[in-house]
Design a protein around this motif. Structure first.
Motif, short mmCIF file in Angstrom:
data_model
loop_
_atom_site.label_atom_id
_atom_site.label_comp_id
_atom_site.label_asym_id
_atom_site.label_seq_id
_atom_site.Cartn_x
_atom_site.Cartn_y
_atom_site.Cartn_z
N ILE A 124 0.85 -1.20 0.00
CA ILE A 124 0.00 0.00 0.00
C ILE A 124 0.88 1.25 0.00
CG2 ILE A 124 -1.63 1.35 1.37
CD1 ILE A 124 -2.86 -1.27 2.31
N ARG A 127 2.56 1.83 -3.28
CA ARG A 127 1.64 2.37 -4.31
C ARG A 127 1.40 3.86 -4.10
NH1 ARG A 127 -2.98 -1.92 -6.26
NH2 ARG A 127 -1.54 -3.63 -6.58
N VAL A 276 -4.34 3.29 -4.78
CA VAL A 276 -4.24 1.89 -4.37
C VAL A 276 -5.19 1.01 -5.17
CG1 VAL A 276 -4.43 0.30 -2.44
CG2 VAL A 276 -3.41 2.54 -2.09
#
Lengths: 449, 264
Positions: A124, A127, A276
Motif C-alpha cells: 500500500i 503504491r 491503491v
C-alpha cells in the motif's frame, strides 16, 4: 464530548459563493508547467528530456531522497524542456514544461478497480509513493512518509480532515458530498497500516450534506466514525484536530505520530483510494475558484501544472467593471498572496480567491499601536500570548520570544491578526521571526558538525 | 544631641563599609595592562561588531592578546590602526579601506512593478511572503532593511533602490548580512568599477524585466586587458586585485551596468 478547541475566530465564511457548484473537470488547452518542488523536502530529479512524448500519469521527475515525491504528468504531449519558470512563491524555479496535445491520453487504464483485499502494508505504501501523493491540505508533506511512522502499532487515531475551516473554500465540501464512499475506502486502506487505530473523519457542522453523505458511506464500518465539529477557524489545523479528537497537546518539535495520530486531508484519502485501487497517480485534485471579483465562482477538478489564469479565463473571467485588488492561492486566512496569475497550479493548492478589495491594504491604513486588549491571547488556538510575543520582537529580545513565550509554537493561523482591533500584522511578524530563529539554529547546528 | 549621634553612626558605618571595599578591591584585584585600555580608547567605540568581535571591548582584548589583527577595525581605518600600532610599539599597515555598494541598478524607472506589497515594511518579510515587488527576482526590493541596519546613516532608498553614500559608509558590512537577496558587497574604497546587477537570468529574460540589467554578453570580459572581469552564471563580476581601473569595460557595456572610474 468536546467538539472544539480553546480559542479560535469566526471569520465571515463567504462559502455561499461556490458551495452549491458541482465539481467540474477542467481540461486545460495551453502548455503545462510542472514545478520540480511541489512538496516539502528536496526537489525531484527530472527523468524526461526535451522532445520526449509523455502521457497522462507518466512520471516526469523522480523523488530525490526519502522526504520527496514524484512529479506526475497530467496531460499528454511533448516535453519542451526543463526551464526556469515563475512559480507560486514568486521565484523562478526549475519546471518541466510540456506542450499539451489536448488528447489527455492516459498511460494506463485507470478505470478498472483492482481487488486490494490481500495487499500488504508495504505494498500500500509503495503504491502511494509511486503515485506521488502529497498532503492536499496545503503543506504538501509527502504522504508515504506520513504513513510510515516509527511504530505503527502506537497509532491510535487516523484523522480524516474534512473541516475546511478556511473561509471561501468549498471544494472539499463538494468532494465529500460526491465521493464519500471513495473517501471512506481511502480511510479503510490507511487503517490497514495501523492495527490499533480507529478512523475519525471530522467535518465542521456547516456542511450538513457532506456529513450525511459520509455517515451513509461509513455506516456498518466498525472502525470508522464521522464526527461533527463546531464551525470555527482554525478547526482544521492539525494541532487543533488532535486536541479535539485525542485530547492531547504536544510541542511543535514533535510530530502527530508521536502522540499516536495521523492526520490526512479528505482529498488525500481520496487520492490514496485512487492510487491503491485504480493505480492512478496523483495528477488532479479539487480546487475552488471564488471571490467577489470572479464572474462564475465554482469548484473544479484541476490538473497539476495548469496555469491559474487559464482556469480563470475559461470560467468566464472577472466580473465586468471590477478591478482585481488581491489574488490569493488558497483562502484569505492561510493563502499565499500572488503577484502574477501566470503561475502553475501545484498539487497542494486548493483554492484561488480573487477579491475586489485588499483587506490588508485597508487594515494598514488603520493600523495603530497595541491597545493591550488581550483579544489575541483569547483567540490563539495554541494558548500563546501574541501581544507579548510581538513586544519581545520589537525589543529585539528573541531569547524571551523563544524560551519564555514559546513563540516557535505559533502555527501561523492568523487568528490574532484577524481579531486585532489595532490591525497589527502580528502573524507576518511571527512568521518572519520564526524563520530567522530557525535559520540561526540551522547555522549553529551546521557549525557544530 | 540627637543630631550628633546620628552623624557619628553614619560616620562609623561609612568607615566600616569603606574599609570593606578597600579590602575586597585588594583581594579581587585583576592585573590589566594599561595598553589594553589604551587600545580600547583608541577604537571608535560604536560597538558595531563589524570586526567580527562582540564589540569594541572584546576587540581591544583580542587585539592585545594577538587574536585579532591590529588593523582589524574597519570603521577606524588607517588612523586608528596607526594609533594602535604606536600603543603596541609595532608598525601596522593599514587595511585597505572598504565601502559597500549595491549590486543592482533596478530603480523604479527601469523595472516593472509587479505586485503591490502591503505588510511589514521589511525586505526580509516581503521575500518571505513570496510577493515580487519588482519584476526582477534578483533585484533590490527597496523596503530598506539595509537602511535600518546601517548605524551610520549611509544608505538611502531612492525610487525603490538602495544607494550607499560612499562618504558616510565605513565598510562595517552590517548591511551585507541584512540583505535577503545578498545584493550588497564590499569593495576597496578607492575602486570605482562595479557591476551593478546580480541577475543570473539569461539575457532575453533580463531584458524583459529590467532595462538596466547585466545580460551576460561577455563584451567586458573580452575588452579587459588585465583579465579582471569575468562573466560567470550570466553576470559579470570584478576581481579587484587585478583591476587597473582603465574603464574600458564600462565604455563597452551595452546596458551601462558597469560604473565608470572617477577619473574617466
Amino acid at each position: 464530548m468536546r467538539d472544539t478547541f480553546r480559542g479560535g475566530v469566526h471569520p465571515a465564511e463567504h462559502k455561499e459563493l461556490s458551495r452549491e457548484q458541482p465539481l467540474r473537470d477542467f481540461l486545460p488547452e495551453g502548455e503545462m508547467v510542472f514545478p520540480l518542488s511541489m512538496h516539502i523536502g528536496k526537489p525531484s530529479k527530472p527523468v524526461v528530456k526535451k522532445g520526449d512524448q509523455v502521457l497522462v500519469g507518466q512520471r516526469l521527475a523522480e523523488a530525490d531522497g526519502f522526504v520527496s515525491a514524484h512529479v506526475i504528468s497530467s496531460c499528454s504531449g511533448k516535453v519542451k524542456g526543463v526551464e526556469k519558470r515563475l512559480t507560486l512563491m514568486g521565484t523562478m524555479a526549475d519546471c518541466v514544461v510540456v506542450d499539451n496535445d489536448r488528447q489527455f491520453t492516459p498511460a494506463a487504464d485507470y478505470t478498472v478497480k483492482a481487488d486490494v483485499k490481500d495487499l500488504s502494508g508495504d505494498e500500500i505504501i509503495s503504491r502511494v509513493q509511486e503515485a506521488g501523493i502529497v498532503g492536499l491540505g496545503g503543506a504538501g508533506f509527502p504522504t508515504h512518509v506520513k504513513l510510515k511512522p516509527k511504530d505503527p502499532a502506537a497509532i491510535r487515531y487516523v484523522i480524516g480532515n474534512g473541516c475546511e475551516c478556511e473561509p471561501y473554500l468549498t471544494c472539499n465540501d463538494q468532494l465529500m458530498r460526491t465521493r464519500a464512499e471513495a473517501i471512506v475506502e481511502g480511510m479503510e486502506i490507511s487503517l490497514r497500516l495501523f492495527p490499533n487505530a480507529e478512523g475519525v473523519i471530522c467535518v465542521e457542522r456547516n456542511k450538513p450534506e457532506a456529513i450525511a453523505a459520509l455517515k451513509k458511506a461509513a455506516s456498518g464500518k466498525a472502525k470508522i466514525a464521522v464526527r461533527e465539529l463546531a464551525t470555527k477557524y482554525p478547526q482544521g489545523g492539525e494541532r487543533s484536530l488532535i486536541r479535539v479528537i485525542a485530547g492531547v497537546d504536544f510541542p511543535l518539535a514533535k510530530l502527530p505520530a508521536d502522540v499516536g495520530c495521523i492526520v490526512e486531508n479528505v482529498g488525500t484519502l481520496f487520492a490514496i483510494q485512487r492510487a491503491v485501487c485504480y493505480g492512478e497517480p496523483l495528477y488532479s485534485h479539487v480546487l475552488t475558484l471564488t471571490g467577489d471579483a470572479v464572474k462564475n465562482p465554482g469548484n473544479y477538478v484541476v490538473r497539476d501544472g495548469t496555469i491559474f489564469s487559464e482556469l480563470l479565463t475559461a470560467s468566464g473571467g472577472l466580473k465586468e467593471g471590477v478591478t482585481l485588488k488581491k489574488a490569493m492561492c488558497g483562502g484569505p486566512m492561510m493563502g499565499i498572496a500572488m503577484s502574477s496569475l501566470d503561475v502553475p497550479i501545484q498539487k497542494q493548492n486548493n483554492g484561488l480567491t480573487l477579491l475586489c478589495e485588499d483587506a490588508v491594504e485597508i487594515a494598514e491604513g488603520q493600523m495603530t499601536a497595541c491597545l493591550h486588549c488581550g483579544r489575541c491571547t483569547t483567540v490563539c488556538p495554541m494558548g500563546l500570548m501574541p501581544q507579548m510575543m510581538a513586544d519581545s520582537i520589537t525589543d529585539g529580545d528573541l531569547k524571551r520570544f523563544e524560551t519564555k513565550l514559546y513563540g516557535l509554537e505559533c502555527i501561523q493561523c492568523g487568528s490574532c491578526t484577524y481579531i486585532c482591533p489595532a490591525k497589527r500584522p502580528l502573524m507576518q511578524l511571527f512568521k518572519q521571526t520564526k524563520t530567522q530563529i530557525m535559520a540561526r539554529k540551522r547555522a549553529e547546528a551546521g557549525g557544530k558538525k | 544631641m540627637q543630631i550628633i549621634i546620628t552623624t557619628l553612626v553614619i560616620l562609623v558605618i561609612g568607615f566600616i563599609v569603606g574599609y570593606a571595599l578597600v579590602l575586597t578591591d585588594k583581594k579581587f584585584h585583576v592585573d590589566t595592562d594599561e595598553r589594553e585600555q589604551a587600545i580600547r580608547d583608541a577604537l571608535p567605540g560604536n560597538n558595531c561588531g563589524a570586526c567580527g568581535q562582540a564589540g569594541c571591548d572584546a576587540m581591544a582584548a583580542a587585539m592585545f592578546k594577538g587574536e585579532a589583527p591590529l588593523n582589524g577595525c574597519p570603521v577606524g581605518g588607517a588612523s586608528v590602526a596607526q594609533m594602535i600600532g604606536q600603543i603596541m610599539g609595532v608598525d601596522v599597515e593599514a587595511a585597505v579601506p572598504k565601502a559597500a555598494f549595491v549590486r543592482c541598478s533596478g530603480c523604479r524607472e527601469v523595472t516593472r512593478d509587479q505586485g503591490r506589497y502591503v505588510g511589514i515594511m521589511d525586505c526580509r518579510a516581503a521575500v518571505q511572503a513570496g510577493l515580487n515587488v519588482t519584476s526582477c527576482v534578483f533585484g533590490c526590493i527597496g523596503l530598506g532593511s539595509c537602511q535600518k541596519a546601517c548605524p551610520h546613516d549611509a544608505i538611502v532608498i531612492q525610487e525603490g533602490l538602495a544607494h550607499i553614500l560612499p562618504q558616510k559608509c565605513v565598510g562595517c558590512g552590517l548591511c551585507v548580512k541584512t540583505c535577503p537577496r545578498a545584493l550588497i558587497e564590499l569593495k576597496p574604497r578607492d575602486r570605482q568599477v562595479a557591476v551593478r546587477c546580480m541577475s543570473h537570468d539569461r539575457g532575453p529574460l533580463v531584458k524583459k524585466v529590467c532595462t538596466a540589467g547585466c545580460i551576460g554578453c561577455g563584451l567586458c570580459e573580452k575588452v579587459c586587458e588585465s583579465g579582471a572581469i569575468k562573466v560567470e552564471g550570466n553576470v559579470a563580476s570584478v576581481n579587484y586585485e587585478l583591476c587597473t581601473q582603465c574603464g574600458k569595460c564600462a565604455e563597452k557595456c551595452p546596458s551601462k551596468v558597469i560604473t565608470l572610474p572617477r577619473s574617466a
